[in-house]
Design a protein around this motif. Structure first.
Motif, PDB file in Angstrom:
ATOM      1  N   SER A 217       0.838  -1.202   0.000  1.00 24.11           N
ATOM      2  CA  SER A 217       0.000   0.000   0.000  1.00 24.11           C
ATOM      3  C   SER A 217       0.875   1.256   0.000  1.00 24.11           C
ATOM      4  N   LYS A 218       0.243   2.425  -0.143  1.00 24.41           N
ATOM      5  CA  LYS A 218       0.965   3.693  -0.034  1.00 24.41           C
ATOM      6  C   LYS A 218       1.559   3.846   1.366  1.00 24.41           C
ATOM      7  N   ASN A 219       0.887   3.285   2.358  1.00 23.35           N
ATOM      8  CA  ASN A 219       1.368   3.426   3.732  1.00 23.35           C
ATOM      9  C   ASN A 219       2.668   2.659   3.968  1.00 23.35           C
ATOM     10  N   TYR A 220       2.914   1.632   3.165  1.00 21.36           N
ATOM     11  CA  TYR A 220       4.202   0.928   3.241  1.00 21.36           C
ATOM     12  C   TYR A 220       5.341   1.891   2.926  1.00 21.36           C
ATOM     13  N   THR A 221       5.192   2.657   1.850  1.00 18.83           N
ATOM     14  CA  THR A 221       6.233   3.603   1.463  1.00 18.83           C
ATOM     15  C   THR A 221       6.404   4.684   2.519  1.00 18.83           C
ATOM     16  N   LYS A 222       5.302   5.135   3.088  1.00 14.02           N
ATOM     17  CA  LYS A 222       5.402   6.135   4.158  1.00 14.02           C
ATOM     18  C   LYS A 222       6.144   5.564   5.367  1.00 14.02           C
ATOM     19  N   TYR A 223       5.880   4.301   5.685  1.00 10.23           N
ATOM     20  CA  TYR A 223       6.552   3.673   6.820  1.00 10.23           C
ATOM     21  C   TYR A 223       8.055   3.571   6.569  1.00 10.23           C
ATOM     22  N   ILE A 224       8.451   3.093   5.381  1.00 14.91           N
ATOM     23  CA  ILE A 224       9.877   2.948   5.075  1.00 14.91           C
ATOM     24  C   ILE A 224      10.555   4.312   5.054  1.00 14.91           C
ATOM     25  N   ALA A 225       9.864   5.309   4.486  1.00 14.35           N
ATOM     26  CA  ALA A 225      10.418   6.666   4.478  1.00 14.35           C
ATOM     27  C   ALA A 225      10.608   7.177   5.905  1.00 14.35           C
ATOM     28  N   ALA A 226       9.678   6.836   6.787  1.00  9.83           N
ATOM     29  CA  ALA A 226       9.761   7.279   8.186  1.00  9.83           C
ATOM     30  C   ALA A 226      10.944   6.638   8.905  1.00  9.83           C
ATOM     31  N   ILE A 227      11.132   5.334   8.744  1.00  8.07           N
ATOM     32  CA  ILE A 227      12.259   4.689   9.444  1.00  8.07           C
ATOM     33  C   ILE A 227      13.592   5.080   8.805  1.00  8.07           C
ATOM     34  N   ALA A 228      13.542   5.593   7.551  1.00 12.42           N
ATOM     35  CA  ALA A 228      14.756   6.101   6.914  1.00 12.42           C
ATOM     36  C   ALA A 228      15.139   7.482   7.440  1.00 12.42           C
ATOM     37  N   GLY A 229      14.205   8.141   8.161  1.00 16.68           N
ATOM     38  CA  GLY A 229      14.539   9.427   8.767  1.00 16.68           C
ATOM     39  C   GLY A 229      13.713  10.607   8.310  1.00 16.68           C
ATOM     40  N   ASN A 230      12.674  10.385   7.502  1.00 20.33           N
ATOM     41  CA  ASN A 230      11.811  11.485   7.075  1.00 20.33           C
ATOM     42  C   ASN A 230      10.848  11.852   8.195  1.00 20.33           C
ATOM     43  N   ASN A 231      10.927  13.072   8.690  1.00 17.39           N
ATOM     44  CA  ASN A 231      10.050  13.519   9.762  1.00 17.39           C
ATOM     45  C   ASN A 231       8.706  14.032   9.266  1.00 17.39           C
ATOM     46  N   ASP A 232       8.683  14.604   8.065  1.00 21.14           N
ATOM     47  CA  ASP A 232       7.443  15.115   7.477  1.00 21.14           C
ATOM     48  C   ASP A 232       7.183  14.358   6.184  1.00 21.14           C
ATOM     49  N   LEU A 233       6.288  13.376   6.239  1.00 24.77           N
ATOM     50  CA  LEU A 233       6.057  12.508   5.089  1.00 24.77           C
ATOM     51  C   LEU A 233       5.312  13.214   3.960  1.00 24.77           C
ATOM     52  N   TYR A 415      -1.203   5.748  14.586  1.00 29.01           N
ATOM     53  CA  TYR A 415      -0.010   6.511  14.968  1.00 29.01           C
ATOM     54  C   TYR A 415       0.538   7.403  13.862  1.00 29.01           C
ATOM     55  N   TYR A 416      -0.233   7.586  12.788  1.00 28.90           N
ATOM     56  CA  TYR A 416       0.154   8.536  11.753  1.00 28.90           C
ATOM     57  C   TYR A 416      -0.669   9.808  11.954  1.00 28.90           C
ATOM     58  N   LYS A 417      -0.030  10.835  12.488  1.00 31.58           N
ATOM     59  CA  LYS A 417      -0.732  12.078  12.805  1.00 31.58           C
ATOM     60  C   LYS A 417       0.040  13.270  12.241  1.00 31.58           C
ATOM     61  N   ASP A 418      -0.690  14.162  11.579  1.00 35.76           N
ATOM     62  CA  ASP A 418      -0.099  15.420  11.106  1.00 35.76           C
ATOM     63  C   ASP A 418       1.174  15.192  10.292  1.00 35.76           C
ATOM     64  N   THR A 419       1.092  14.295   9.331  1.00 34.89           N
ATOM     65  CA  THR A 419       2.169  13.982   8.359  1.00 34.89           C
ATOM     66  C   THR A 419       3.354  13.252   8.976  1.00 34.89           C
ATOM     67  N   THR A 420       3.253  12.858  10.241  1.00 32.14           N
ATOM     68  CA  THR A 420       4.367  12.185  10.904  1.00 32.14           C
ATOM     69  C   THR A 420       3.906  10.858  11.495  1.00 32.14           C
ATOM     70  N   LEU A 421       4.726   9.832  11.346  1.00 33.75           N
ATOM     71  CA  LEU A 421       4.436   8.538  11.945  1.00 33.75           C
ATOM     72  C   LEU A 421       5.248   8.379  13.225  1.00 33.75           C
ATOM     73  N   ASP A 422       4.567   8.060  14.312  1.00 33.21           N
ATOM     74  CA  ASP A 422       5.231   7.794  15.588  1.00 33.21           C
ATOM     75  C   ASP A 422       5.839   6.388  15.504  1.00 33.21           C
ATOM     76  N   ILE A 423       7.092   6.339  15.056  1.00 31.11           N
ATOM     77  CA  ILE A 423       7.754   5.060  14.795  1.00 31.11           C
ATOM     78  C   ILE A 423       7.859   4.211  16.061  1.00 31.11           C
ATOM     79  N   LYS A 424       8.263   4.827  17.170  1.00 34.61           N
ATOM     80  CA  LYS A 424       8.458   4.054  18.397  1.00 34.61           C
ATOM     81  C   LYS A 424       7.169   3.386  18.845  1.00 34.61           C
ATOM     82  N   THR A 425       6.071   4.131  18.872  1.00 33.04           N
ATOM     83  CA  THR A 425       4.804   3.570  19.329  1.00 33.04           C
ATOM     84  C   THR A 425       4.281   2.521  18.349  1.00 33.04           C
ATOM     85  N   PHE A 426       4.473   2.794  17.051  1.00 33.94           N
ATOM     86  CA  PHE A 426       4.076   1.803  16.040  1.00 33.94           C
ATOM     87  C   PHE A 426       4.833   0.498  16.259  1.00 33.94           C
TER      88      PHE A 426
END
Length: 464
Positions: A217-233, A415-426
Protein backbone atom coordinates in the motif's frame (compact mmCIF):
# COMPACT_ATOMS: atom_id res chain seq x y z
CA UNK A 1 -28.99 -7.99 -13.12
CA UNK A 2 -25.55 -9.60 -13.09
CA UNK A 3 -23.40 -9.28 -9.93
CA UNK A 4 -20.89 -6.43 -9.99
CA UNK A 5 -17.35 -5.83 -8.77
CA UNK A 6 -18.43 -3.69 -5.81
CA UNK A 7 -20.68 -6.36 -4.27
CA UNK A 8 -18.54 -9.40 -5.11
CA UNK A 9 -14.98 -8.09 -4.82
CA UNK A 10 -14.71 -4.78 -2.96
CA UNK A 11 -17.15 -5.67 -0.17
CA UNK A 12 -15.31 -8.98 0.35
CA UNK A 13 -11.92 -7.24 0.58
CA UNK A 14 -10.60 -8.96 -2.55
CA UNK A 15 -9.84 -5.90 -4.69
CA UNK A 16 -6.23 -5.42 -5.80
CA UNK A 17 -6.95 -1.93 -7.16
CA UNK A 18 -5.83 -2.52 -10.76
CA UNK A 19 -8.52 -0.15 -12.10
CA UNK A 20 -9.47 -2.31 -15.07
CA UNK A 21 -13.13 -2.36 -14.08
CA UNK A 22 -13.26 1.45 -14.10
CA UNK A 23 -11.36 1.53 -17.38
CA UNK A 24 -13.91 -0.57 -19.27
CA UNK A 25 -17.18 0.39 -17.50
CA UNK A 26 -19.61 1.25 -20.35
CA UNK A 27 -21.43 3.81 -18.21
CA UNK A 28 -18.16 5.28 -16.85
CA UNK A 29 -19.58 5.36 -13.34
CA UNK A 30 -16.71 3.53 -11.63
CA UNK A 31 -13.84 5.64 -10.29
CA UNK A 32 -10.69 4.63 -8.42
CA UNK A 33 -9.77 6.15 -5.07
CA UNK A 34 -7.62 5.42 -2.01
CA UNK A 35 -9.12 3.69 0.95
CA UNK A 36 -7.92 4.54 4.47
CA UNK A 37 -5.12 1.98 4.22
CA UNK A 38 -3.55 3.56 1.13
CA UNK A 39 -4.92 0.93 -1.25
CA UNK A 40 -6.82 1.64 -4.46
CA UNK A 41 -10.43 0.48 -4.76
CA UNK A 42 -13.28 1.38 -7.15
CA UNK A 43 -16.44 3.17 -6.10
CA UNK A 44 -19.68 4.04 -7.90
CA UNK A 45 -20.30 7.71 -8.70
CA UNK A 46 -23.95 6.81 -9.23
CA UNK A 47 -26.12 3.72 -9.04
CA UNK A 48 -25.46 1.24 -11.83
CA UNK A 49 -28.67 0.61 -13.75
CA UNK A 50 -27.32 -1.47 -16.64
CA UNK A 51 -26.39 -4.61 -14.69
CA UNK A 52 -24.04 -5.68 -17.49
CA UNK A 53 -21.57 -7.31 -15.11
CA UNK A 54 -18.56 -6.37 -17.29
CA UNK A 55 -16.68 -4.97 -14.30
CA UNK A 56 -16.70 -8.37 -12.61
CA UNK A 57 -15.87 -10.21 -15.82
CA UNK A 58 -12.55 -8.34 -16.13
CA UNK A 59 -11.59 -8.62 -12.45
CA UNK A 60 -8.48 -10.78 -11.88
CA UNK A 61 -9.90 -11.93 -8.53
CA UNK A 62 -13.33 -12.78 -9.86
CA UNK A 63 -14.18 -16.39 -10.62
CA UNK A 64 -13.29 -16.11 -14.29
CA UNK A 65 -11.04 -18.41 -16.29
CA UNK A 66 -7.78 -19.21 -14.54
CA UNK A 67 -4.30 -18.55 -15.90
CA UNK A 68 -3.85 -22.11 -17.17
CA UNK A 69 -7.08 -21.99 -19.18
CA UNK A 70 -6.35 -18.54 -20.57
CA UNK A 71 -2.71 -19.41 -21.28
CA UNK A 72 -3.78 -22.41 -23.32
CA UNK A 73 -5.92 -20.17 -25.53
CA UNK A 74 -3.21 -17.54 -25.99
CA UNK A 75 -0.07 -19.67 -26.27
CA UNK A 76 -1.09 -23.34 -26.44
CA UNK A 77 -1.02 -23.68 -30.23
CA UNK A 78 2.31 -21.84 -30.71
CA UNK A 79 5.01 -24.04 -32.23
CA UNK A 80 7.72 -25.03 -29.77
CA UNK A 81 5.68 -23.97 -26.75
CA UNK A 82 6.29 -25.88 -23.52
CA UNK A 83 4.31 -25.98 -20.28
CA UNK A 84 5.06 -26.45 -16.59
CA UNK A 85 2.62 -25.96 -13.75
CA UNK A 86 5.06 -23.66 -11.97
CA UNK A 87 5.75 -21.30 -14.88
CA UNK A 88 2.80 -21.75 -17.20
CA UNK A 89 3.57 -21.74 -20.94
CA UNK A 90 7.02 -20.72 -22.17
CA UNK A 91 9.26 -20.92 -25.23
CA UNK A 92 12.67 -20.30 -23.70
CA UNK A 93 14.48 -18.82 -20.71
CA UNK A 94 17.51 -16.58 -20.41
CA UNK A 95 19.79 -14.92 -17.85
CA UNK A 96 21.63 -11.66 -18.39
CA UNK A 97 21.61 -7.90 -18.38
CA UNK A 98 21.66 -4.77 -20.49
CA UNK A 99 24.89 -2.82 -20.26
CA UNK A 100 23.05 0.44 -20.96
CA UNK A 101 20.19 0.05 -18.48
CA UNK A 102 21.69 -2.13 -15.75
CA UNK A 103 22.87 0.68 -13.48
CA UNK A 104 19.60 2.65 -13.57
CA UNK A 105 17.37 -0.40 -13.19
CA UNK A 106 16.43 -2.46 -10.16
CA UNK A 107 18.00 -5.59 -11.58
CA UNK A 108 19.69 -6.27 -14.92
CA UNK A 109 17.81 -3.65 -16.94
CA UNK A 110 16.45 -6.14 -19.47
CA UNK A 111 12.84 -4.90 -19.25
CA UNK A 112 13.88 -1.28 -19.89
CA UNK A 113 16.09 -2.43 -22.77
CA UNK A 114 13.25 -4.35 -24.41
CA UNK A 115 10.73 -1.53 -24.05
CA UNK A 116 13.05 1.09 -25.53
CA UNK A 117 14.03 -1.30 -28.32
CA UNK A 118 10.39 -1.90 -29.22
CA UNK A 119 9.92 1.87 -29.51
CA UNK A 120 13.15 2.44 -31.42
CA UNK A 121 12.34 -0.25 -33.97
CA UNK A 122 8.81 1.08 -34.45
CA UNK A 123 7.30 -2.21 -33.30
CA UNK A 124 5.16 -0.32 -30.79
CA UNK A 125 4.04 3.31 -30.74
CA UNK A 126 3.57 3.57 -26.99
CA UNK A 127 4.88 2.02 -23.79
CA UNK A 128 2.84 2.02 -20.58
CA UNK A 129 4.59 1.63 -17.23
CA UNK A 130 4.63 3.19 -13.73
CA UNK A 131 6.31 6.61 -13.61
CA UNK A 132 7.36 8.89 -10.77
CA UNK A 133 5.00 11.87 -10.23
CA UNK A 134 6.82 13.89 -7.52
CA UNK A 135 3.55 14.15 -5.61
CA UNK A 136 3.51 13.05 -1.95
CA UNK A 137 -0.06 11.73 -2.26
CA UNK A 138 0.55 9.99 -5.58
CA UNK A 139 4.22 9.15 -5.98
CA UNK A 140 3.65 6.91 -9.02
CA UNK A 141 1.06 6.37 -11.72
CA UNK A 142 0.82 4.52 -15.02
CA UNK A 143 1.86 6.77 -17.90
CA UNK A 144 1.87 6.40 -21.68
CA UNK A 145 5.28 7.13 -23.21
CA UNK A 146 6.39 7.38 -26.82
CA UNK A 147 10.10 8.21 -26.48
CA UNK A 148 13.02 6.14 -25.26
CA UNK A 149 14.32 8.67 -22.75
CA UNK A 150 11.03 8.66 -20.85
CA UNK A 151 11.13 4.88 -20.60
CA UNK A 152 14.72 4.96 -19.36
CA UNK A 153 13.80 7.57 -16.73
CA UNK A 154 10.96 5.33 -15.54
CA UNK A 155 13.11 2.22 -15.08
CA UNK A 156 13.26 0.67 -11.62
CA UNK A 157 10.99 -1.33 -9.34
CA UNK A 158 7.85 0.32 -7.95
CA UNK A 159 6.43 -1.05 -4.69
CA UNK A 160 3.56 1.39 -4.70
CA UNK A 161 -0.09 1.09 -5.82
CA UNK A 162 -0.85 2.19 -9.37
CA UNK A 163 -4.05 1.69 -11.34
CA UNK A 164 -4.89 1.40 -15.03
CA UNK A 165 -8.29 3.07 -15.51
CA UNK A 166 -6.95 6.26 -17.11
CA UNK A 167 -4.48 4.55 -19.44
CA UNK A 168 -7.17 2.08 -20.54
CA UNK A 169 -9.34 5.06 -21.47
CA UNK A 170 -6.43 6.45 -23.50
CA UNK A 171 -5.84 3.15 -25.30
CA UNK A 172 -9.50 3.07 -26.27
CA UNK A 173 -9.34 6.69 -27.49
CA UNK A 174 -5.96 6.77 -29.25
CA UNK A 175 -5.16 4.21 -32.00
CA UNK A 176 -1.71 2.64 -32.03
CA UNK A 177 0.30 -0.34 -30.87
CA UNK A 178 0.94 -0.49 -27.12
CA UNK A 179 3.28 -2.48 -24.88
CA UNK A 180 2.05 -2.60 -21.27
CA UNK A 181 4.04 -3.61 -18.21
CA UNK A 182 2.33 -5.09 -15.18
CA UNK A 183 2.27 -7.49 -12.28
CA UNK A 184 0.62 -10.91 -12.82
CA UNK A 185 -2.86 -9.82 -11.67
CA UNK A 186 -2.73 -6.66 -13.81
CA UNK A 187 -1.74 -8.63 -16.90
CA UNK A 188 -4.57 -11.06 -16.26
CA UNK A 189 -7.03 -8.19 -15.95
CA UNK A 190 -5.84 -6.77 -19.29
CA UNK A 191 -6.21 -10.17 -20.94
CA UNK A 192 -9.73 -10.54 -19.56
CA UNK A 193 -10.62 -7.04 -20.76
CA UNK A 194 -9.15 -7.73 -24.20
CA UNK A 195 -11.44 -10.75 -24.52
CA UNK A 196 -14.38 -8.36 -24.13
CA UNK A 197 -13.10 -5.37 -26.12
CA UNK A 198 -11.81 -5.51 -29.70
CA UNK A 199 -9.85 -2.24 -29.47
CA UNK A 200 -7.90 -3.45 -26.46
CA UNK A 201 -7.30 -6.78 -28.18
CA UNK A 202 -5.91 -5.10 -31.31
CA UNK A 203 -3.98 -2.25 -29.71
CA UNK A 204 -2.22 -3.99 -26.81
CA UNK A 205 0.30 -5.97 -28.84
CA UNK A 206 2.70 -6.93 -26.03
CA UNK A 207 2.28 -7.50 -22.30
CA UNK A 208 5.44 -7.35 -20.19
CA UNK A 209 5.15 -9.21 -16.89
CA UNK A 210 7.09 -9.03 -13.62
CA UNK A 211 7.37 -11.76 -11.01
CA UNK A 212 5.55 -10.68 -7.86
CA UNK A 213 5.36 -12.00 -4.32
CA UNK A 214 3.05 -9.28 -3.00
CA UNK A 215 1.95 -5.70 -3.56
CA UNK A 216 2.20 -2.93 -0.97
CA UNK A 217 0.00 0.00 0.00
CA UNK A 218 0.96 3.69 -0.03
CA UNK A 219 1.37 3.43 3.73
CA UNK A 220 4.20 0.93 3.24
CA UNK A 221 6.23 3.60 1.46
CA UNK A 222 5.40 6.13 4.16
CA UNK A 223 6.55 3.67 6.82
CA UNK A 224 9.88 2.95 5.08
CA UNK A 225 10.42 6.67 4.48
CA UNK A 226 9.76 7.28 8.19
CA UNK A 227 12.26 4.69 9.44
CA UNK A 228 14.76 6.10 6.91
CA UNK A 229 14.54 9.43 8.77
CA UNK A 230 11.81 11.48 7.08
CA UNK A 231 10.05 13.52 9.76
CA UNK A 232 7.44 15.12 7.48
CA UNK A 233 6.06 12.51 5.09
CA UNK A 234 4.04 15.13 3.20
CA UNK A 235 7.31 16.57 1.92
CA UNK A 236 8.54 13.36 0.27
CA UNK A 237 8.60 14.10 -3.47
CA UNK A 238 10.16 10.95 -4.88
CA UNK A 239 11.39 7.53 -3.78
CA UNK A 240 13.69 4.92 -5.24
CA UNK A 241 13.14 1.39 -4.00
CA UNK A 242 16.12 -0.56 -5.33
CA UNK A 243 19.35 1.42 -5.08
CA UNK A 244 22.60 -0.48 -5.68
CA UNK A 245 25.84 -0.23 -3.73
CA UNK A 246 29.09 -1.69 -5.13
CA UNK A 247 30.17 -2.94 -1.70
CA UNK A 248 26.95 -4.88 -1.06
CA UNK A 249 25.30 -7.88 -2.77
CA UNK A 250 22.33 -7.29 -5.08
CA UNK A 251 19.97 -8.59 -2.38
CA UNK A 252 20.92 -5.81 0.09
CA UNK A 253 19.65 -2.86 -1.93
CA UNK A 254 18.61 0.46 -0.44
CA UNK A 255 15.46 2.58 -0.33
CA UNK A 256 15.99 6.30 -0.85
CA UNK A 257 13.55 9.18 -0.53
CA UNK A 258 13.99 12.81 -1.60
CA UNK A 259 11.99 15.67 -0.11
CA UNK A 260 10.91 18.99 -1.63
CA UNK A 261 14.22 20.61 -0.60
CA UNK A 262 16.35 17.91 -2.20
CA UNK A 263 17.32 16.27 1.10
CA UNK A 264 17.77 12.52 0.77
CA UNK A 265 17.25 9.73 3.28
CA UNK A 266 18.52 6.21 2.71
CA UNK A 267 17.96 2.85 4.40
CA UNK A 268 19.19 -0.59 3.32
CA UNK A 269 17.13 -3.76 3.03
CA UNK A 270 18.86 -5.35 6.03
CA UNK A 271 18.28 -2.27 8.21
CA UNK A 272 14.49 -2.60 8.51
CA UNK A 273 13.00 -2.81 5.04
CA UNK A 274 13.17 -6.62 5.00
CA UNK A 275 11.25 -6.87 8.29
CA UNK A 276 8.22 -5.08 6.84
CA UNK A 277 8.45 -6.84 3.49
CA UNK A 278 8.96 -10.44 4.54
CA UNK A 279 6.35 -10.26 7.30
CA UNK A 280 3.70 -8.89 4.89
CA UNK A 281 3.15 -5.56 6.61
CA UNK A 282 0.89 -3.27 4.54
CA UNK A 283 0.04 -6.02 2.02
CA UNK A 284 -3.46 -5.95 0.43
CA UNK A 285 -5.70 -8.86 1.34
CA UNK A 286 -6.13 -9.84 -2.33
CA UNK A 287 -2.44 -10.82 -2.43
CA UNK A 288 -3.29 -13.67 -0.07
CA UNK A 289 -5.20 -15.35 -2.89
CA UNK A 290 -2.84 -15.10 -5.87
CA UNK A 291 -1.34 -18.26 -7.39
CA UNK A 292 0.44 -16.73 -10.41
CA UNK A 293 4.18 -16.37 -9.78
CA UNK A 294 5.60 -15.95 -13.28
CA UNK A 295 2.97 -13.63 -14.84
CA UNK A 296 1.77 -16.56 -16.92
CA UNK A 297 -0.29 -14.44 -19.33
CA UNK A 298 2.53 -12.02 -20.22
CA UNK A 299 4.38 -12.30 -23.53
CA UNK A 300 7.64 -12.05 -21.62
CA UNK A 301 8.33 -12.09 -17.88
CA UNK A 302 11.30 -10.53 -16.10
CA UNK A 303 12.58 -11.34 -12.63
CA UNK A 304 15.63 -11.10 -10.38
CA UNK A 305 18.19 -13.87 -10.67
CA UNK A 306 18.04 -14.99 -7.04
CA UNK A 307 20.60 -17.74 -7.57
CA UNK A 308 24.02 -18.14 -5.88
CA UNK A 309 25.94 -17.56 -9.09
CA UNK A 310 24.27 -14.17 -9.64
CA UNK A 311 23.02 -12.76 -6.34
CA UNK A 312 26.40 -11.58 -5.05
CA UNK A 313 26.83 -9.28 -8.05
CA UNK A 314 25.76 -5.84 -6.80
CA UNK A 315 24.79 -4.72 -10.31
CA UNK A 316 21.95 -7.25 -10.62
CA UNK A 317 20.99 -9.84 -13.22
CA UNK A 318 17.66 -10.63 -14.87
CA UNK A 319 16.07 -13.95 -15.65
CA UNK A 320 13.78 -13.79 -18.67
CA UNK A 321 10.90 -16.13 -19.50
CA UNK A 322 9.72 -15.73 -23.10
CA UNK A 323 6.30 -16.74 -24.47
CA UNK A 324 5.99 -14.55 -27.56
CA UNK A 325 7.70 -15.87 -30.74
CA UNK A 326 8.25 -12.26 -31.88
CA UNK A 327 10.06 -11.33 -28.66
CA UNK A 328 12.04 -14.57 -28.73
CA UNK A 329 13.37 -13.76 -32.21
CA UNK A 330 14.03 -10.20 -31.11
CA UNK A 331 16.20 -11.35 -28.17
CA UNK A 332 17.99 -13.99 -30.22
CA UNK A 333 18.91 -11.44 -32.89
CA UNK A 334 20.35 -9.06 -30.29
CA UNK A 335 22.56 -11.64 -28.57
CA UNK A 336 26.13 -10.98 -29.57
CA UNK A 337 25.51 -7.35 -30.59
CA UNK A 338 26.89 -6.10 -27.25
CA UNK A 339 23.70 -4.29 -26.24
CA UNK A 340 22.75 -7.20 -24.02
CA UNK A 341 24.79 -9.86 -22.31
CA UNK A 342 22.39 -12.80 -22.32
CA UNK A 343 22.61 -16.58 -22.44
CA UNK A 344 20.17 -19.45 -22.12
CA UNK A 345 19.44 -20.85 -18.69
CA UNK A 346 17.62 -24.10 -17.84
CA UNK A 347 13.99 -23.63 -16.83
CA UNK A 348 14.72 -25.59 -13.65
CA UNK A 349 17.02 -22.79 -12.50
CA UNK A 350 14.39 -20.17 -13.27
CA UNK A 351 11.98 -22.07 -11.04
CA UNK A 352 14.63 -22.51 -8.34
CA UNK A 353 15.26 -18.76 -8.28
CA UNK A 354 11.66 -18.14 -7.21
CA UNK A 355 11.13 -21.06 -4.81
CA UNK A 356 10.22 -18.75 -1.95
CA UNK A 357 7.46 -17.08 -3.96
CA UNK A 358 6.27 -20.46 -5.24
CA UNK A 359 5.96 -21.73 -1.67
CA UNK A 360 4.05 -18.56 -0.75
CA UNK A 361 1.63 -18.74 -3.68
CA UNK A 362 1.08 -22.48 -3.87
CA UNK A 363 1.82 -24.38 -0.65
CA UNK A 364 0.99 -21.55 1.79
CA UNK A 365 -1.96 -20.43 -0.34
CA UNK A 366 -3.59 -23.83 0.16
CA UNK A 367 -3.63 -23.28 3.93
CA UNK A 368 -4.77 -19.65 3.64
CA UNK A 369 -7.70 -20.85 1.54
CA UNK A 370 -8.51 -23.48 4.16
CA UNK A 371 -8.50 -20.92 6.99
CA UNK A 372 -10.61 -18.43 5.03
CA UNK A 373 -13.24 -21.03 4.18
CA UNK A 374 -13.33 -22.22 7.79
CA UNK A 375 -14.03 -18.63 8.84
CA UNK A 376 -16.79 -18.26 6.26
CA UNK A 377 -14.94 -15.74 4.10
CA UNK A 378 -15.59 -15.43 0.38
CA UNK A 379 -12.49 -16.34 -1.62
CA UNK A 380 -11.82 -16.71 -5.35
CA UNK A 381 -11.48 -20.12 -6.95
CA UNK A 382 -7.80 -20.99 -7.33
CA UNK A 383 -5.77 -23.72 -9.01
CA UNK A 384 -4.55 -24.98 -5.65
CA UNK A 385 -7.00 -26.66 -3.31
CA UNK A 386 -7.62 -25.77 0.34
CA UNK A 387 -5.42 -27.93 2.53
CA UNK A 388 -5.04 -28.19 6.30
CA UNK A 389 -1.97 -30.41 6.59
CA UNK A 390 1.16 -28.41 5.82
CA UNK A 391 3.19 -28.70 9.02
CA UNK A 392 2.84 -27.13 12.45
CA UNK A 393 5.58 -24.52 12.04
CA UNK A 394 4.32 -23.46 8.63
CA UNK A 395 0.80 -23.04 10.04
CA UNK A 396 2.12 -20.83 12.81
CA UNK A 397 4.11 -18.76 10.34
CA UNK A 398 1.11 -18.19 8.06
CA UNK A 399 -1.19 -17.23 10.94
CA UNK A 400 1.41 -14.94 12.49
CA UNK A 401 2.02 -13.11 9.21
CA UNK A 402 -1.72 -12.78 8.65
CA UNK A 403 -2.03 -11.06 12.03
CA UNK A 404 0.90 -8.75 11.23
CA UNK A 405 -0.62 -7.95 7.85
CA UNK A 406 -3.81 -6.70 9.50
CA UNK A 407 -2.24 -5.12 12.57
CA UNK A 408 0.33 -3.10 10.61
CA UNK A 409 -2.48 -1.38 8.69
CA UNK A 410 -4.47 -0.52 11.81
CA UNK A 411 -1.49 0.63 13.88
CA UNK A 412 -0.38 2.93 11.06
CA UNK A 413 -3.77 4.66 11.17
CA UNK A 414 -3.49 4.98 14.95
CA UNK A 415 -0.01 6.51 14.97
CA UNK A 416 0.15 8.54 11.75
CA UNK A 417 -0.73 12.08 12.81
CA UNK A 418 -0.10 15.42 11.11
CA UNK A 419 2.17 13.98 8.36
CA UNK A 420 4.37 12.19 10.90
CA UNK A 421 4.44 8.54 11.95
CA UNK A 422 5.23 7.79 15.59
CA UNK A 423 7.75 5.06 14.80
CA UNK A 424 8.46 4.05 18.40
CA UNK A 425 4.80 3.57 19.33
CA UNK A 426 4.08 1.80 16.04
CA UNK A 427 6.95 -0.62 16.57
CA UNK A 428 5.98 -1.12 20.21
CA UNK A 429 2.58 -2.28 18.91
CA UNK A 430 4.25 -4.65 16.45
CA UNK A 431 6.85 -5.88 18.95
CA UNK A 432 4.89 -8.92 20.22
CA UNK A 433 4.65 -10.18 16.64
CA UNK A 434 8.31 -9.42 15.93
CA UNK A 435 9.26 -11.38 19.05
CA UNK A 436 7.11 -14.34 18.03
CA UNK A 437 8.66 -14.27 14.55
CA UNK A 438 12.16 -14.52 16.01
CA UNK A 439 11.10 -17.36 18.30
CA UNK A 440 9.50 -19.21 15.39
CA UNK A 441 12.66 -18.77 13.32
CA UNK A 442 14.77 -20.20 16.16
CA UNK A 443 12.48 -23.21 16.50
CA UNK A 444 12.67 -23.71 12.74
CA UNK A 445 16.47 -23.79 12.82
CA UNK A 446 16.35 -26.45 15.54
CA UNK A 447 13.69 -28.46 13.71
CA UNK A 448 15.57 -28.57 10.39
CA UNK A 449 18.37 -30.95 11.52
CA UNK A 450 15.74 -33.22 13.06
CA UNK A 451 13.84 -33.32 9.77
CA UNK A 452 17.05 -34.15 7.91
CA UNK A 453 17.85 -36.98 10.35
CA UNK A 454 14.33 -38.39 9.95
CA UNK A 455 14.63 -38.23 6.16
CA UNK A 456 17.98 -40.05 6.23
CA UNK A 457 16.55 -42.65 8.60
CA UNK A 458 13.62 -43.29 6.26
CA UNK A 459 16.00 -43.73 3.33
CA UNK A 460 18.17 -46.15 5.29
CA UNK A 461 15.08 -48.09 6.34
CA UNK A 462 13.90 -48.37 2.73
CA UNK A 463 17.30 -49.69 1.61
CA UNK A 464 17.10 -52.50 4.16
Amino acid sequence: MKPNVIDEIVKNNLCIGCGTCAGVCPQEILKIQDNEYGEYIPYETQMCDSGCGLCLEVCPFGNNENETQMGAKIYGSTQGMKYLSETGYYLDSYAGYSSEFRQSSASGGMAAWLLTKLLKEGIVDYVICPTSQKNPEKLFSFEIMSDENSVKAASGSVYYPVEMSEVIHKILEVPGHYAVTGLPCFVKALRLAAQKNRKLRERIVFTIGLVCGQMKSKNYTKYIAAIAGNNDLKKVQSVYYRGKSPEKPASNYYFQSTDEHGSQHKIFWNEGVSEAWINRWFTPNACNYCDDVFAELADVTFMDAWLPEYSKDSMGTNLVLVRSPEILVFIQEEIGKKEINVSKIPIEKVIKSQMGVLDLKRNQLSYRLYIALQEGQKVPEKRVHPKEKIGVLKKREIKLKARMQKESKELFLDYYKDTTLDIKTFRDGMQPYIKQTKQLRSVGKLALPIQIIKKISRREGNRR
